[in-house]
Enzyme design. Structure first.
Site, PDB file in Angstrom:
ATOM      1  N   LYS A  97     -14.991 -11.879 -37.000  1.00  7.08           N
ATOM      2  CA  LYS A  97     -14.355 -13.038 -36.371  1.00  7.08           C
ATOM      3  C   LYS A  97     -12.875 -12.747 -36.194  1.00  7.08           C
ATOM      4  CE  LYS A  97     -13.402 -17.930 -36.963  1.00  7.08           C
ATOM      5  NZ  LYS A  97     -13.777 -19.167 -37.634  1.00  7.08           N
ATOM      6  N   LYS A 129     -17.359 -13.042 -32.842  1.00  3.27           N
ATOM      7  CA  LYS A 129     -16.707 -14.221 -32.294  1.00  3.27           C
ATOM      8  C   LYS A 129     -15.239 -13.936 -32.032  1.00  3.27           C
ATOM      9  CE  LYS A 129     -15.615 -18.852 -33.716  1.00  3.27           C
ATOM     10  NZ  LYS A 129     -15.388 -19.680 -34.844  1.00  3.27           N
TER      11      LYS A 129
HETATM   12  C1  PBG Z   1     -13.756 -22.722 -38.457  1.00  2.00           C
HETATM   13  C2  PBG Z   1     -14.307 -22.414 -37.127  1.00  2.00           C
HETATM   14  C3  PBG Z   1     -13.603 -22.230 -35.935  1.00  2.00           C
HETATM   15  C4  PBG Z   1     -14.567 -22.098 -34.934  1.00  2.00           C
HETATM   16  C5  PBG Z   1     -15.817 -22.159 -35.540  1.00  2.00           C
HETATM   17  N1  PBG Z   1     -15.637 -22.343 -36.887  1.00  2.00           N
HETATM   18  C6  PBG Z   1     -12.165 -22.281 -35.633  1.00  2.00           C
HETATM   19  C7  PBG Z   1     -11.214 -21.441 -36.353  1.00  2.00           C
HETATM   20  O1  PBG Z   1     -11.576 -20.461 -37.008  1.00  2.00           O
HETATM   21  O2  PBG Z   1     -10.038 -21.770 -36.279  1.00  2.00           O
HETATM   22  C8  PBG Z   1     -14.267 -21.941 -33.478  1.00  2.00           C
HETATM   23  C9  PBG Z   1     -15.347 -22.334 -32.536  1.00  2.00           C
HETATM   24  C10 PBG Z   1     -14.897 -22.499 -31.132  1.00  2.00           C
HETATM   25  O3  PBG Z   1     -13.739 -22.225 -30.774  1.00  2.00           O
HETATM   26  O4  PBG Z   1     -15.738 -22.937 -30.333  1.00  2.00           O
HETATM   27  N2  PBG Z   1     -13.669 -21.801 -39.412  1.00  2.00           N
END
Ligand code: PBG
Length: 332
Positions: free
Chosen positions: A200, A254
């Site tokens: 991520k 992601k």
């Molecule tokens: C939280 C999380 C995030 C997303 C999914 N889980 C945001 C972040 O890490 O700040 C993002 C999902 C999206 O942008 O659609 N941990």
């Protein structure tokens, strides 16, 4: 011997008719490839549009079953739940994550009862519950790793007890997959799966999601000390390898579209069930352009999702899931 080059070989021949195009298609998008993320909020009879994500709603618990019904009827295998925690319940320690009656747990119980066959994915991280918007505990500006993991394990067990089938840790703390696996097993949740947000990235493409959750305004600084740097690719493989060793059943990359190279490498290297998250910023970009008539809605949705299949994904988390499922059904 026939010379296997032009003019004997004409790649356009197979494209000549729809039937050959169908016969030689290398990838196919199926409703089983779709996971639908949804936002749950408090209050009564709420269906609040998310400004940054045209077409996406935050729905209150009393509306959640009806909101999800079309997805179930279309055969979407699983949904991912995200809570819009009331600001009054957000604290520095994210304690609301452990409340057995928090929005996620209540939504999970309602949905399990209404749709026992529907897969429920619970996001494990502290950011929807903290008043600083970070995914972990903060001390003197540092995000604490091991102390955070200790809470995440409890959060995972709390969600499993409420009926969540797949725990999806999105926090990027080191060692959390192993700790969550052990905690789940200790509590008798051997069949609860873990889909780790393995690679991520610290991405600007999460902006609209943080707006939806109301955590953007709260967030102090960025998430670069725990989420990955966009310049790295080998490191993503190390992240994924560790999560697999720690017990992840499925891995996720992601964001999606800007990281298709990572998805492809991960799938080839590990042959694991591999997922991508077409995140809020990707959705916003496409949806806004569609809204302005700049992109053909149906074709763009399907093409953007096919990219993930080509890259090697088993499935995609996408805010377009319900629309995509309808389109797939119409086209088959
Ligand atoms: C939280 C999380 C995030 C997303 C999914 N889980 C945001 C972040 O890490 O700040 C993002 C999902 C999206 O942008 O659609 N941990």
């Amino acid at each position: 011997m026939i010379n296997a080059s032009y003019p004997h070989t004409r790649l356009r021949r197979n494209r000549h008719d729809s039937f050959t195009r169908r016969l030689v298609a290398e990838n196919r998008l199926h409703v089983d490839d779709l996971i639908w993320p949804i936002f749950v909020c408090d209050g009564h009879n709420q269906k609040q549009p998310v400004k940054a994500m045209p077409g996406v709603m935050r729905v209150s618990l009393d509306n959640v079953v009806e909101h999800v019904r079309p997805a179930v009827e279309l055969g979407i295998p699983a949904i991912a739940l995200f809570p819009v925690t009331p600001l009054s319940l957000r604290q520095s320690d994210g304690k609301e994550a452990l409340n057995p009656n928090n929005l996620i747990c209540q939504a999970a119980r309602l949905l399990k009862e209404a749709f026992p066959e529907l897969g429920l994915i619970g996001d494990v991280a502290l950011d929807p519950y903290t008043d600083h918007g970070h995914d972990g505990l903060v001390q003197n500006g540092h995000i604490l790793n091991d102390e955070t993991v200790a809470i995440l394990t409890q959060q995972a067990v709390n969600q499993a007890k409420a009926g969540i089938d797949i725990i999806a840790p999105s926090d990027m703390m080191d060692g959390r997959v192993r700790a969550i696996r052990e905690a789940l097993d200790q509590h008798g949740f051997q069949t609860t799966r873990i889909m780790s947000y393995a690679a991520k990235y610290a991405s600007a493409f999460y902006g609209p999601f943080r707006d939806a959750l109301g955590s953007n305004a709260l967030l102090s600084g960025d998430k670069k000390t725990y989420q990955m740097d966009a310049s790295n690719s080998d490191e993503a493989l190390r992240e994924v390898a560790l999560d697999i060793m720690e017990g992840a059943d499925m891995v996720m990359v992601k964001p999606g579209m800007p990281y298709l190279d990572i998805i492809s490498r991960v799938r080839r290297e590990f042959s694991m069930p591999t997922f991508a998250y077409q995140v809020s910023g990707e959705y916003a970009m496409l949806a806004m352009a569609m809204q302005h008539g700049l992109l053909d809605r149906d074709k763009t949705i399907l093409e953007s999702l096919m990219a993930f299949k080509r890259a090697g994904c088993n499935g995609v988390l996408t805010y377009f899931a319900v629309e995509a499922a309808r389109l797939i059904k119409e086209h088959s």
